[in-house]
Design a protein around this motif. Structure first.
Motif, short mmCIF file in Angstrom:
data_model
loop_
_atom_site.label_atom_id
_atom_site.label_comp_id
_atom_site.label_asym_id
_atom_site.label_seq_id
_atom_site.Cartn_x
_atom_site.Cartn_y
_atom_site.Cartn_z
N GLY A 88 -27.92 60.77 -2.30
CA GLY A 88 -27.83 59.68 -3.46
C GLY A 88 -29.19 58.84 -3.48
O GLY A 88 -29.11 58.02 -4.60
N GLN A 89 -30.20 59.34 -2.81
CA GLN A 89 -31.41 58.76 -2.98
C GLN A 89 -32.61 59.51 -3.76
O GLN A 89 -32.38 60.69 -3.71
N GLY A 90 -33.62 59.23 -3.94
CA GLY A 90 -34.72 59.83 -4.37
C GLY A 90 -35.56 60.29 -3.12
O GLY A 90 -35.40 59.86 -2.16
N PRO A 91 -36.55 61.36 -3.27
CA PRO A 91 -37.27 61.88 -2.10
C PRO A 91 -38.22 60.46 -1.54
O PRO A 91 -38.73 59.86 -2.46
N GLU A 92 -38.31 60.45 -0.29
CA GLU A 92 -39.22 59.39 0.19
C GLU A 92 -40.47 60.27 0.96
O GLU A 92 -40.03 61.10 1.89
N PHE A 93 -41.40 59.66 0.67
CA PHE A 93 -42.87 60.29 1.22
C PHE A 93 -42.59 60.18 3.11
O PHE A 93 -42.26 59.17 3.52
N PHE A 113 -40.61 57.88 -5.58
CA PHE A 113 -39.37 58.35 -6.65
C PHE A 113 -38.35 57.16 -6.81
O PHE A 113 -38.08 56.22 -5.93
N GLY A 114 -37.86 57.04 -8.11
CA GLY A 114 -36.62 56.53 -8.38
C GLY A 114 -35.39 57.28 -7.54
O GLY A 114 -35.44 58.39 -6.97
N LYS A 115 -34.17 56.84 -8.00
CA LYS A 115 -32.94 57.16 -7.20
C LYS A 115 -32.42 58.35 -8.10
O LYS A 115 -31.58 59.18 -7.56
N GLY A 116 -32.81 58.34 -9.34
CA GLY A 116 -32.14 59.48 -10.38
C GLY A 116 -31.31 59.03 -11.24
O GLY A 116 -30.41 58.29 -10.87
#
Lengths: 114, 113
Positions: A40-45, B103-106
């Motif tokens: 449910g999250q975006g990719p994190e570096f 990134f955002g959460k989408g």
């Protein structure tokens, strides 16, 4: 194909086990990135390589995480003594040069720690 | 604290109509902006990008608009097609030797036939 490949695609590990995730970037791409994507999250570096040099590891969540790219092509992300919170999709991306912002992603490795 | 916000988790549009996906960022230092599309069990696929020196970039059915003063960007898809149904991520970066993406959460886009 000429895209980024990752293996394994799925990995189940018991808590406390060590895992190694592999990334084959696009041939000739200088820059390589690892990202972690929780549900449910975006990719994190996580970390960044320019050729074989690891120039940024500021996103690695703990000293249990280690990455290498010894010959400037294939990279391995290693997680020691896995914990349940390590469960996520691990994405590898490459870009042609350090100044090109477009990154090309592999399919990811889904890690489940039980 | 989230640096990239995609406040609408989902969007549903009719095939043939316009889809507008929004994204806000907090740090005015970011100077390059990207949209990625993701299907289940696949990695994100690069879609379109824009530099901070522009306010619009168009590629076929996809157009990205950037409003620097509002720290806002949007992706327009016209006309929307059922194959566009996917999760769309907004990403930002500061160009340089380490262009790591934030990134955002989408947003989950569903295009109804």
């Amino acid at each position: 194909g000429a895209g980024v490949s990752q293996s394994p695609r799925y990995k189940v590990a018991k808590r406390g086990q060590d895992v190694a995730l592999r990334c084959d970037p696009i041939s000739g791409h200088v820059s390589l990135f690892w990202y972690q994507q929780a549900l449910g999250q975006g990719p994190e570096f996580l970390t960044y390589f320019q050729n074989e040099a690891q120039l940024d590891k500021s996103g690695l969540p703990s000293d249990r995480f280690f990455a290498e790219r010894p010959e400037g092509s294939v990279s391995t992300l290693k997680i020691q003594r896995t914990q349940q919170e390590d469960s996520a999709v691990y994405l590898c991306a490459s870009s042609l040069t350090p100044t090109r912002s477009e990154q090309y992603f592999g399919p990811g490795t889904r890690l489940t720690v039980t | 604290d989230q640096q990239v916000k995609q406040n609408s988790p989902s969007l549903s549009v009719q095939e043939g109509r316009i889809s507008i996906l929004n994204c806000d960022y907090t740090n005015s230092m970011f100077d390059y902006f990207l949209w990625y599309k993701k299907y289940p069990a696949e990695g994100p696929t690069f879609l379109i990008s824009i530099s901070s020196i522009k306010d619009k970039n168009e590629d076929g059915r996809f157009t990205v608009f950037l409003n620097k003063s509002a720290k806002h960007l949007s992706l327009h898809i016209v006309p929307s097609q059922p194959g566009d149904s996917a999760v769309y991520f907004c990403a930002v970066t500061l160009t340089g030797a380490n262009s790591k993406l934030t990134f955002g959460k989408g947003i989950t886009l569903s295009v109804r036939p």
